[in-house]
Every structure is written in structure tokens, then in C-alpha cells.
Design a protein around this motif. Structure first.
Motif, PDB file in Angstrom:
ATOM      1  N   UNK A  47       2.659   5.507  -9.312  1.00 39.66           N
ATOM      2  CA  UNK A  47       2.991   6.248  -8.102  1.00 39.66           C
ATOM      3  C   UNK A  47       3.839   5.428  -7.133  1.00 39.66           C
ATOM      4  N   UNK A  48       4.766   6.086  -6.454  1.00 40.91           N
ATOM      5  CA  UNK A  48       5.553   5.397  -5.424  1.00 40.91           C
ATOM      6  C   UNK A  48       4.798   5.365  -4.100  1.00 40.91           C
ATOM      7  N   UNK A  49       5.287   4.595  -3.185  1.00 45.85           N
ATOM      8  CA  UNK A  49       4.727   4.574  -1.839  1.00 45.85           C
ATOM      9  C   UNK A  49       5.480   3.595  -0.967  1.00 45.85           C
ATOM     10  N   UNK A  89      -0.122   1.992  -8.304  1.00 46.71           N
ATOM     11  CA  UNK A  89       1.110   1.859  -7.526  1.00 46.71           C
ATOM     12  C   UNK A  89       1.655   0.451  -7.686  1.00 46.71           C
ATOM     13  N   UNK A  90       2.966   0.346  -7.748  1.00 46.35           N
ATOM     14  CA  UNK A  90       3.647  -0.947  -7.772  1.00 46.35           C
ATOM     15  C   UNK A  90       4.000  -1.295  -6.343  1.00 46.35           C
ATOM     16  N   UNK A  91       3.742  -2.547  -5.958  1.00 45.03           N
ATOM     17  CA  UNK A  91       3.900  -2.894  -4.549  1.00 45.03           C
ATOM     18  C   UNK A  91       4.359  -4.331  -4.360  1.00 45.03           C
ATOM     19  N   UNK A  92       5.188  -4.523  -3.353  1.00 41.80           N
ATOM     20  CA  UNK A  92       5.451  -5.870  -2.850  1.00 41.80           C
ATOM     21  C   UNK A  92       4.284  -6.231  -1.935  1.00 41.80           C
ATOM     22  N   UNK A 114      -3.452  -1.483  -7.435  1.00 43.58           N
ATOM     23  CA  UNK A 114      -2.118  -1.937  -7.037  1.00 43.58           C
ATOM     24  C   UNK A 114      -1.665  -3.008  -8.015  1.00 43.58           C
ATOM     25  N   UNK A 115      -0.385  -2.994  -8.346  1.00 45.87           N
ATOM     26  CA  UNK A 115       0.196  -4.047  -9.170  1.00 45.87           C
ATOM     27  C   UNK A 115       1.256  -4.736  -8.322  1.00 45.87           C
TER      28      UNK A 115
END
Length: 131
Positions: A47-49, A89-92, A114-115
Motif C-alpha cells: 500500500x502507498x501512503x 506499506x513501504x516507507x522512508x 512497515x518495510x
């Protein structure tokens, strides 16, 4: 919004904005299966965010499209007796905010994990079991 099931990165093509998305046709030229009409379950949704927190809150762009889709898919999975997909979700790291900052409402669907470049942050029990 439609979600197509993919099995490899080769199923993705660049759109007009140079963003990879599922091709509407598979390698054999057949129409790709929409996951809401699928005959088998989906294991994972990425998922985006714009921002996230460690309790599973996700800040999107305010349209609720992903949350609406996820609620529909979760209901379908329940009806068919399938396991619920893992919501990741992929996240910085700068996108991960303190708990309570991200506004939520009753239609928001929390993420399971979260990744980040530092690793995986499991949030839900399902993520802890499956990661």
C-alpha cells in the motif's frame, strides 16, 4: 480503482507517468484477473501512503479509495473462508510519525507492517506470525 493479481515483476509495465503497474493482459494475452473476482486469495497487498505510525495508521491522499477497496476485499475473503491478506506499506524512516499524529476515522483500514531500509516493522499479530 481495480486491482490485478500479478505473480512476477514481468507482469508490470510503465504507464504514462513512468510508474510500473500491472498490464491489463497476461503473457498469454488473456485479460488479467481482478482480485475482487478472483478464484483464489491474495496473500499480500503493498500500500502507498504519505505517512505512517507504528500502530498501523496510514495517511493517504484523502480519497479513501484504498480503504474502500480493502474493506471490500476483506469482506470477500471472509465470505470465501480465505485468510486475510497481509497489508504492508513501504516507507522512508522520515514518513514514520509519532502515534496519535495521523488522523483516523471509522473507515480507515490499518496496515499490518512497515518495510523500511532498516528492516521490517511488524505491527499486527498477523505480521508478527508471517514475517
Amino acid at each position: 480503482m481495480r486491482m490485478f493479481k500479478i505473480t512476477t515483476m514481468d507482469d508490470l509495465v510503465k504507464n504514462s507517468m513512468n510508474i510500473l503497474e500491472p498490464s491489463p493482459l497476461d503473457a498469454s494475452g488473456n485479460a488479467r484477473e481482478d482480485v475482487l473476482s478472483a478464484s483464489s486469495p491474495v496473500d499480500l497487498f503493498v500500500l502507498p501512503g504519505q505517512a505512517f505510525d507504528r500502530t498501523g495508521r496510514r495517511l493517504g491522499r484523502g480519497g479513501g479509495y484504498y480503504d474502500t477497496f480493502l474493506m471490500r476485499y476483506q469482506e470477500l475473503a471472509k465470505e470465501k473462508g480465505w485468510s486475510q491478506p497481509l497489508l504492508v506499506a513501504l516507507s522512508y524512516s522520515v514518513q514514520i510519525l509519532e502515534e496519535g499524529i495521523i488522523p483516523v476515522n471509522s473507515t480507515d483500514v490499518p496496515i499490518d507492517a512497515l518495510v523500511t531500509s532498516s528492516g521490517i516493522i511488524p505491527i499486527s499479530p498477523a505480521a508478527s506470525e508471517r514475517v
